[in-house]
Design a protein around this motif. Structure first.
Motif, PDB file in Angstrom:
ATOM      1  N   MET A   1      -3.226  39.885 -21.105  1.00  0.00           N
ATOM      2  CA  MET A   1      -4.357  39.085 -20.634  1.00  0.00           C
ATOM      3  C   MET A   1      -5.156  39.846 -19.588  1.00  0.00           C
ATOM      4  SD  MET A   1      -3.297  35.157 -20.501  1.00  0.00           S
ATOM      5  CE  MET A   1      -2.230  35.381 -19.131  1.00  0.00           C
ATOM      6  N   ASN A   2      -4.407  40.613 -18.780  1.00  0.00           N
ATOM      7  CA  ASN A   2      -5.099  41.394 -17.758  1.00  0.00           C
ATOM      8  C   ASN A   2      -6.097  42.369 -18.367  1.00  0.00           C
ATOM      9  OD1 ASN A   2      -4.601  40.564 -15.231  1.00  0.00           O
ATOM     10  ND2 ASN A   2      -2.738  41.780 -14.966  1.00  0.00           N
ATOM     11  N   GLU A   3      -5.739  42.851 -19.558  1.00  0.00           N
ATOM     12  CA  GLU A   3      -6.666  43.776 -20.229  1.00  0.00           C
ATOM     13  C   GLU A   3      -7.997  43.084 -20.511  1.00  0.00           C
ATOM     14  OE1 GLU A   3      -4.967  45.564 -23.710  1.00  0.00           O
ATOM     15  OE2 GLU A   3      -3.229  46.219 -22.560  1.00  0.00           O
ATOM     16  N   ILE A   4      -7.894  41.831 -20.966  1.00  0.00           N
ATOM     17  CA  ILE A   4      -9.112  41.067 -21.247  1.00  0.00           C
ATOM     18  C   ILE A   4      -9.903  40.890 -19.958  1.00  0.00           C
ATOM     19  CG2 ILE A   4      -9.995  38.823 -22.005  1.00  0.00           C
ATOM     20  CD1 ILE A   4      -7.338  38.595 -23.639  1.00  0.00           C
ATOM     21  N   VAL A   5      -9.166  40.492 -18.912  1.00  0.00           N
ATOM     22  CA  VAL A   5      -9.835  40.260 -17.635  1.00  0.00           C
ATOM     23  C   VAL A   5     -10.461  41.551 -17.135  1.00  0.00           C
ATOM     24  CG1 VAL A   5      -9.486  39.556 -15.237  1.00  0.00           C
ATOM     25  CG2 VAL A   5      -8.348  38.331 -17.064  1.00  0.00           C
ATOM     26  N   GLN A   6      -9.741  42.649 -17.334  1.00  0.00           N
ATOM     27  CA  GLN A   6     -10.281  43.918 -16.852  1.00  0.00           C
ATOM     28  C   GLN A   6     -11.527  44.327 -17.623  1.00  0.00           C
ATOM     29  OE1 GLN A   6      -7.248  46.894 -16.590  1.00  0.00           O
ATOM     30  NE2 GLN A   6      -6.582  46.140 -14.609  1.00  0.00           N
ATOM     31  N   THR A   7     -11.523  44.038 -18.925  1.00  0.00           N
ATOM     32  CA  THR A   7     -12.729  44.333 -19.707  1.00  0.00           C
ATOM     33  C   THR A   7     -13.902  43.539 -19.145  1.00  0.00           C
ATOM     34  OG1 THR A   7     -11.288  44.546 -21.599  1.00  0.00           O
ATOM     35  CG2 THR A   7     -13.634  44.401 -22.063  1.00  0.00           C
ATOM     36  N   MET A   8     -13.616  42.244 -18.867  1.00  0.00           N
ATOM     37  CA  MET A   8     -14.675  41.413 -18.288  1.00  0.00           C
ATOM     38  C   MET A   8     -15.104  41.976 -16.937  1.00  0.00           C
ATOM     39  SD  MET A   8     -13.150  37.734 -19.274  1.00  0.00           S
ATOM     40  CE  MET A   8     -14.187  36.746 -18.236  1.00  0.00           C
ATOM     41  N   PHE A   9     -14.109  42.443 -16.182  1.00  0.00           N
ATOM     42  CA  PHE A   9     -14.382  43.016 -14.861  1.00  0.00           C
ATOM     43  C   PHE A   9     -15.335  44.213 -14.973  1.00  0.00           C
ATOM     44  CE2 PHE A   9     -12.882  46.736 -12.390  1.00  0.00           C
ATOM     45  CZ  PHE A   9     -13.289  46.375 -11.125  1.00  0.00           C
ATOM     46  N   TYR A  10     -14.995  45.107 -15.909  1.00  0.00           N
ATOM     47  CA  TYR A  10     -15.846  46.288 -16.060  1.00  0.00           C
ATOM     48  C   TYR A  10     -17.247  45.894 -16.505  1.00  0.00           C
ATOM     49  CZ  TYR A  10     -11.613  49.044 -15.553  1.00  0.00           C
ATOM     50  OH  TYR A  10     -10.467  49.604 -15.052  1.00  0.00           O
ATOM     51  N   LEU A  11     -17.303  44.882 -17.372  1.00  0.00           N
ATOM     52  CA  LEU A  11     -18.590  44.422 -17.892  1.00  0.00           C
ATOM     53  C   LEU A  11     -19.455  43.859 -16.761  1.00  0.00           C
ATOM     54  CD1 LEU A  11     -19.323  44.396 -20.954  1.00  0.00           C
ATOM     55  CD2 LEU A  11     -19.087  41.915 -20.837  1.00  0.00           C
ATOM     56  N   ILE A  12     -18.811  43.000 -15.945  1.00  0.00           N
ATOM     57  CA  ILE A  12     -19.583  42.363 -14.867  1.00  0.00           C
ATOM     58  C   ILE A  12     -19.946  43.379 -13.802  1.00  0.00           C
ATOM     59  CG2 ILE A  12     -19.539  40.595 -13.069  1.00  0.00           C
ATOM     60  CD1 ILE A  12     -17.676  38.973 -14.881  1.00  0.00           C
ATOM     61  N   VAL A  13     -18.967  44.197 -13.411  1.00  0.00           N
ATOM     62  CA  VAL A  13     -19.265  45.217 -12.392  1.00  0.00           C
ATOM     63  C   VAL A  13     -20.341  46.165 -12.923  1.00  0.00           C
ATOM     64  CG1 VAL A  13     -18.358  47.212 -11.144  1.00  0.00           C
ATOM     65  CG2 VAL A  13     -17.044  45.128 -11.218  1.00  0.00           C
ATOM     66  N   GLY A  14     -20.208  46.533 -14.202  1.00  0.00           N
ATOM     67  CA  GLY A  14     -21.187  47.429 -14.821  1.00  0.00           C
ATOM     68  C   GLY A  14     -22.580  46.814 -14.785  1.00  0.00           C
ATOM     69  N   THR A  15     -22.656  45.523 -15.166  1.00  0.00           N
ATOM     70  CA  THR A  15     -23.960  44.854 -15.147  1.00  0.00           C
ATOM     71  C   THR A  15     -24.514  44.831 -13.732  1.00  0.00           C
ATOM     72  OG1 THR A  15     -23.124  43.453 -16.909  1.00  0.00           O
ATOM     73  CG2 THR A  15     -25.143  42.731 -15.845  1.00  0.00           C
ATOM     74  N   GLY A  16     -23.632  44.467 -12.792  1.00  0.00           N
ATOM     75  CA  GLY A  16     -24.063  44.419 -11.402  1.00  0.00           C
ATOM     76  C   GLY A  16     -24.567  45.766 -10.929  1.00  0.00           C
ATOM     77  N   LEU A  17     -23.838  46.817 -11.296  1.00  0.00           N
ATOM     78  CA  LEU A  17     -24.226  48.164 -10.852  1.00  0.00           C
ATOM     79  C   LEU A  17     -25.541  48.583 -11.491  1.00  0.00           C
ATOM     80  CD1 LEU A  17     -20.832  50.096 -10.859  1.00  0.00           C
ATOM     81  CD2 LEU A  17     -22.120  49.270  -8.908  1.00  0.00           C
ATOM     82  N   VAL A  18     -25.695  48.278 -12.783  1.00  0.00           N
ATOM     83  CA  VAL A  18     -26.941  48.663 -13.466  1.00  0.00           C
ATOM     84  C   VAL A  18     -28.131  47.950 -12.815  1.00  0.00           C
ATOM     85  CG1 VAL A  18     -28.226  48.439 -15.629  1.00  0.00           C
ATOM     86  CG2 VAL A  18     -25.884  49.267 -15.667  1.00  0.00           C
ATOM     87  N   ILE A  19     -27.942  46.638 -12.597  1.00  0.00           N
ATOM     88  CA  ILE A  19     -29.040  45.880 -11.964  1.00  0.00           C
ATOM     89  C   ILE A  19     -29.311  46.450 -10.573  1.00  0.00           C
ATOM     90  CG2 ILE A  19     -29.724  43.614 -11.060  1.00  0.00           C
ATOM     91  CD1 ILE A  19     -28.067  42.375 -13.348  1.00  0.00           C
ATOM     92  N   GLY A  20     -28.218  46.664  -9.828  1.00  0.00           N
ATOM     93  CA  GLY A  20     -28.371  47.207  -8.479  1.00  0.00           C
ATOM     94  C   GLY A  20     -29.067  48.556  -8.497  1.00  0.00           C
ATOM     95  N   LEU A  21     -28.633  49.411  -9.419  1.00  0.00           N
ATOM     96  CA  LEU A  21     -29.197  50.751  -9.507  1.00  0.00           C
ATOM     97  C   LEU A  21     -30.698  50.687  -9.812  1.00  0.00           C
ATOM     98  CD1 LEU A  21     -28.785  53.833  -9.654  1.00  0.00           C
ATOM     99  CD2 LEU A  21     -28.331  53.585 -12.072  1.00  0.00           C
ATOM    100  N   ILE A  22     -31.036  49.852 -10.800  1.00  0.00           N
ATOM    101  CA  ILE A  22     -32.446  49.766 -11.199  1.00  0.00           C
ATOM    102  C   ILE A  22     -33.296  49.244 -10.041  1.00  0.00           C
ATOM    103  CG2 ILE A  22     -34.070  48.596 -12.738  1.00  0.00           C
ATOM    104  CD1 ILE A  22     -31.904  48.699 -14.911  1.00  0.00           C
TER     105      ILE A  22
END
Lengths: 231, 775
Positions: free
Chosen positions: B637-658
């Protein structure tokens, strides 16, 4: 103090090469009030850029206070401009979000031994306006603030690029008076470029340029009083 | 001609345009993916709940037989034990009589219809692995089984299972499944509308990799050698009520009702209603926020671009061109550019919506429809933001051009006389030159600074949210078992010698009105230590009263020193809460085993579970629970959560970066002539960067520091909300290392954006200051 030794400047745009300044030989002594006169495109701004360390010559040498600044890299040129010269522009270039005092502090901040804001404002007759914003001043007053900003670093040379170009005659005369007084009292060398022949009458020395060449370099033993000239 | 000029102008801003396009695309993408994904579930789920009569509520009753029942059924049963599980072993008919009596008693008391829900937990053997199965007895009118593929079991050696489990284990209809050493043929795939059936004993476990629900024939169910678990599924007949109403109206019901859970408040079933409506709202909110940021930046860019062309526009206006003619090419470009990225976002959203839908289906066992085009969704995702962009663009340009030609040719100085500006400036009067200067320039560009603050705040918060979520399973399951030395737990000891482990009592109970698992531990217990947050041993306190888990405290609101009523069947006892144990495994309340055994069973040596640091012999127990198996499931289950984590952090970083990139770029453009002036005056590169970028640097630190308490506050609110509404603990945490990690990531992003800005600063021409008037 300021020497141009066969200084030339070419600008290249595509395959077209424009010779903006050709073999300029010149020597300006400390404390002189020099007007560089010429029509648009004659090379006077190019000459000022070279003397002020804003640009490098294509050929020849620029020596200021025995330092060959034409050999300087960008870093050294910054240090040179920081310590030695002041600039006054046609369009004042004041920062409108800052008060008069703050605008002057911008230059004081990087100077090793700056004058005080109060002193330089007094020198240009604007001591009452220290807390005003530029938009609350007339064009002439704004130009005097830009002169004060240039003076606060105690420069040895003041380069003025068409400082009265945007001003009407009376206001322009006031600005010129400030420059003349400054030159006389502090022995600061003033190099002023203009296309206005009348302004040349107040200078100790007039250098006339045309098509990138110095066509006249004359000293005036008895410059006209500012009040007597007409634009 | 003008069109060509506009294209040429924007061509110089390629990078800016692409990044802006990404922001616009992201808003359309998020809305579309969430909307279509949630719709696909909603459209299949709501009719499914109706057609298969999803329960309105669940009633759990005590595991202990109470004296009222003993007396009422004395004619048909001879009760020799007080526990229902024991009764089942001794007399199955009597066991079902008690269940029927309870159901009838509840129906007589309440205006509801009830059906007994029976299930048995067993093991599936697959190669070397042991999986879990909860076999559900088919119902007749509430929570009817939905067949999603194949056929229902017809004979006693047939079984229907969850499609998710089958897919995860490469099982197909017709394959054989071994349950408790008996082989069953898989006839089909099924779903049940009552997902309040926790798979395993942990509501947190939603992985279907090693566990499944299943259906057998009634005879097959009865033949399965396990004691059935049960509860009552109910429907309201007239008015609805909740647990508080129930216990207030019928205080005497406490002996019969262990818990009353409304479906809508049940995390695994009712939460889907909130999830779906919440998803629509969240998707829309995220989309509006992101597109809002994009729209404002587009507005700023258009303003900047038109402003830089004021003079030629003034001349064109003087020559007789109308505003509309000047504006039209810009609006055309804006329309095409925005439409392109909005459509791209929609297309990507459409493409990824099945993944979003499947993410739900990992948690909720629900039917779903294929993703279908929705006109309203398309219009909301594409045309609404396009319209807003166009209207905004129109007014920005109109506002700039709606002046005399002369004012365009010779624009008046922009007077910085606003109250906010002057007030803000006065705040920094006492600071040094650099700070005053930096903040003066931030105040001068309030619109941009506001977008910057909102955007960066949002991006950092998203990252914090993601790292906060990262801890949930660690804290709830892993964190708990890591603190114990238990390898396996045995239930229903059937051996004759002393069990090879520590004796424990685990019983469901009501603590005041909150459902709990009461765990009876001995003071000399070594496998289940009990500590508070400071690490103090709490086991000695058990003789004096109760120790509650932190999660139970969150759900019930009890505090050390409080006196609580503990209801175990008809028995009710008063205890004092002594301390809070720093564990999050669920609604656990700890008490001294001897006290509990003596109080309830009048036998101080009673126990019903054995904790062991070895693998217990399955032959000696009715059920053996292996901690390692649970932890493996948590890992998956942690793998699923981690995928979500990377997705959300990634989105946040992309938005932040832009955002950081675009706004620092716009900032450099704003200060183009100031920078030139500084250079001429003799400012060094570093000094210019400090003046121009330093304010934003400080702003970043400020925003970052502001997000931390905000995140902590919202985490606590979310934790409280989930605990109160769904009795589910969401221990979201901000670890110092995570804060540091995000700080580093954003620091890098700012550095990258700054590097570009610095490069731009370095390319500013020195002579620009000499000739061009700066505003």
């Amino acid at each position: 103090m300021i020497e141009l030794k066969r200084a030339s400047k070419d600008y290249q745009s595509g395959t077209i090469v424009t010779k903006a300044l050709i073999d300029a030989d010149l020597s300006i002594d400390k404390g002189e009030f020099v007007v560089i006169l010429g029509p648009s495109g004659s090379g006077k701004s190019t000459m000022l850029n070279l003397m002020g360390g804003l640009d490098h010559p294509t050929q020849g040498k620029i020596v200021i206070n025995d330092r060959t600044i034409s050999d300087y890299d960008q870093k050294a040129l910054i240090e040179f401009r920081r310590e030695t010269v002041g600039f006054v522009f046609q369009e004042y270039n004041l920062l409108h979000a800052l008060t008069v005092g703050e605008n002057i502090s911008v230059a004081a901040h990087i100077s090793k031994h700056p004058d005080t804001v109060e002193n330089v404002l007094k020198a240009v007759g604007l001591e009452e306006h220290i807390d005003k914003y530029p938009y609350q001043l007339s064009g002439g007053e704004q130009q005097r603030v830009s002169i004060a900003r240039a003076l606060i670093k105690r420069p040895t040379v003041l380069f003025c690029d068409e400082p009265t170009g945007s001003l009407d005659e009376e206001v322009a005369k006031n600005v010129l008076r400030v420059l003349k007084t400054l030159n006389r009292e502090t022995k600061t060398t003033v190099v002023l470029i203009t296309h206005n022949v009348a302004i040349a009458q107040i200078a100790d020395r007039v250098i006339r340029l045309n098509s990138g060449k110095i066509i006249e370099d004359r000293h005036q033993d008895s410059p006209e009083d500012i009040g007597a000239i007409h634009f | 001609m003008l069109r060509r000029h506009v294209i040429r102008t924007f061509k110089e801003k390629k990078v800016t345009l692409v990044l802006l396009g990404l922001v616009i695309m992201l808003s359309s993408f998020i809305y579309t993916a969430v909307h279509l994904g949630a719709s696909a579930i909603e459209e299949a789920t709501l009719p499914y709940f109706d057609a298969h009569v999803q329960e309105d509520f669940t009633i759990e009753t005590p595991a202990v037989i109470n004296p009222v029942e003993t007396e009422a059924l004395s004619d048909v049963c001879s009760f020799t034990s007080t526990m229902l599980t024991d009764l089942y072993q001794e007399d199955k008919t009597c066991f079902y009589d008690v269940l029927s009596w309870r159901r009838d008693a509840l129906v007589d008391l309440l205006d509801v219809s009830l059906e007994t829900r029976l299930y048995k937990d067993a093991q599936i053997t697959r190669d070397d692995e042991t999986h879990r199965v909860r076999v559900i007895k088919d119902s007749t009118f509430i929570n009817r089984t939905k067949l999603t593929a194949g056929a229902l079991p017809q004979t006693d050696d047939e079984i229907a299972i969850l499609e998710n489990y089958a897919r995860n284990n490469n099982l197909e209809i017709g394959d054989t499944l071994t349950v408790l050493n008996n082989n069953y043929t898989i006839t089909g795939f099924v779903l049940f509308p009552d997902y309040n059936l926790p798979i395993l004993d942990h509501v947190y476990m939603f992985s279907t990799e090693s566990q499944t629900l299943a259906l057998m024939t009634d005879d097959g169910f009865d033949a399965l050698a396990r004691v059935p678990g049960f509860h009552f599924s109910g429907l309201f007949l007239t008015s609805r009520f909740d647990a508080a109403d129930l216990f207030e109206a019928h205080p005497e019901i406490g002996g019969l009702v262990q818990s009353f859970i409304l479906t809508e408040n049940n995390l695994r079933s009712g939460a889907i209603y909130d999830e779906i409506s919440g998803s629509y709202a969240t998707g829309l909110m995220l989309s509006v926020l992101i597109s809002g940021i994009g729209i404002v930046i587009v507005g700023l860019m258009v303003k900047k671009t038109v402003e830089s062309n004021k003079r030629p526009f003034g001349i064109l206006k003087a020559l007789g061109l109308r505003n509309k003619e000047l504006m039209w090419p810009y609006l055309q470009f804006l329309c095409l550019f925005s439409l392109l990225f909005l459509l791209l976002g929609y297309g990507l959203g459409y493409l990824f919506s099945p993944s979003f839908r499947d993410l739900y289906l990992l948690f909720y066992l629900l039917p779903s429809e294929p993703i279908a085009f929705s006109l309203s969704g398309f219009l909301t995702a594409v045309f609404v933001p396009l319209l807003v962009l166009m209207v905004m663009g129109y007014f920005v340009i109109k506002n700039l051009l709606d002046v005399d030609a002369l004012k365009l040719i010779r624009p008046p100085v922009d007077v910085p006389g606003g109250k906010v500006f002057l007030m803000g400036k006065s705040l920094f009067r006492r600071f040094g030159f650099i700070i005053r200067f930096q903040f003066t320039f931030l105040l001068r560009h309030l619109a941009k600074v506001a977008v910057y603050i909102v955007g960066v705040f949002f991006a950092i918060y998203l990252s914090f949210l993601a790292v906060g979520m990262l801890n949930v399973f660690e804290e709830t399951v892993h964190g708990y078992y890591d603190t114990l030395d238990i390898t396996s737990i045995g239930y229903g000891y059937e051996g004759s010698a002393e069990p090879d482990g520590e004796k424990v009592i685990e019983l469901p109970a009501l603590i005041d009105d909150t459902q709990a698992i009461v765990i009876g531990l001995s003071e000399d217990q070594i496998l289940h230590p009990l500590h508070d947050r400071r690490g103090d041993d709490l086991l000695p306190l058990l003789r004096e009263g109760l120790v509650v888990s932190r999660s139970f405290q969150l759900m019930s609101g009890v505090n050390p020193g409080d006196t609580v009523q503990v209801r175990l069947g008809i028995e009710q006892h008063t205890f004092e809460v002594m301390a809070v144990a720093a564990i999050y495994p669920g609604e656990h309340v700890f008490i001294d085993r001897a006290v509990l055994a003596q109080t309830i069973f009048a036998d101080s040596d009673y126990y019903n579970a054995v904790y062991a640091d070895t693998l217990l012999d399955e032959a000696l127990y009715e059920e053996v629970f292996v901690v390692e198996t649970l932890l493996d499931e948590v890992a998956s289950m942690n793998e699923i959560v981690q995928t979500m984590f990377y997705l959300i952090v990634g989105t946040g970083l992309v938005i932040g970066l832009i955002i950081i990139y675009l706004l620092t770029l716009l900032m450099v453009e704003d200060h183009y002539y100031n920078i030139a002036l500084f250079k001429v005056i003799g400012y060094r590169g570093k000094e210019i960067h400090k003046l121009i970028l330093g304010g934003y640097q400080k702003l970043n630190v400020g925003i970052f520091l502001l997000v931390i308490p905000f995140a902590l506050l919202t985490f606590n609110v979310m934790q409280w909300y989930f605990a109160q509404t769904y009795q589910f603990i969401l221990p979201m945490r901000l670890q110092v290392s995570h804060v540091f990690l995000i700080a580093v990531l954003y620091g890098i992003i700012f550095m990258v954006a700054s590097l570009h800005a610095k490069h731009k600063v370095n390319t500013v021409s020195l002579s620009a200051a000499l000739k061009i008037y700066q505003v």
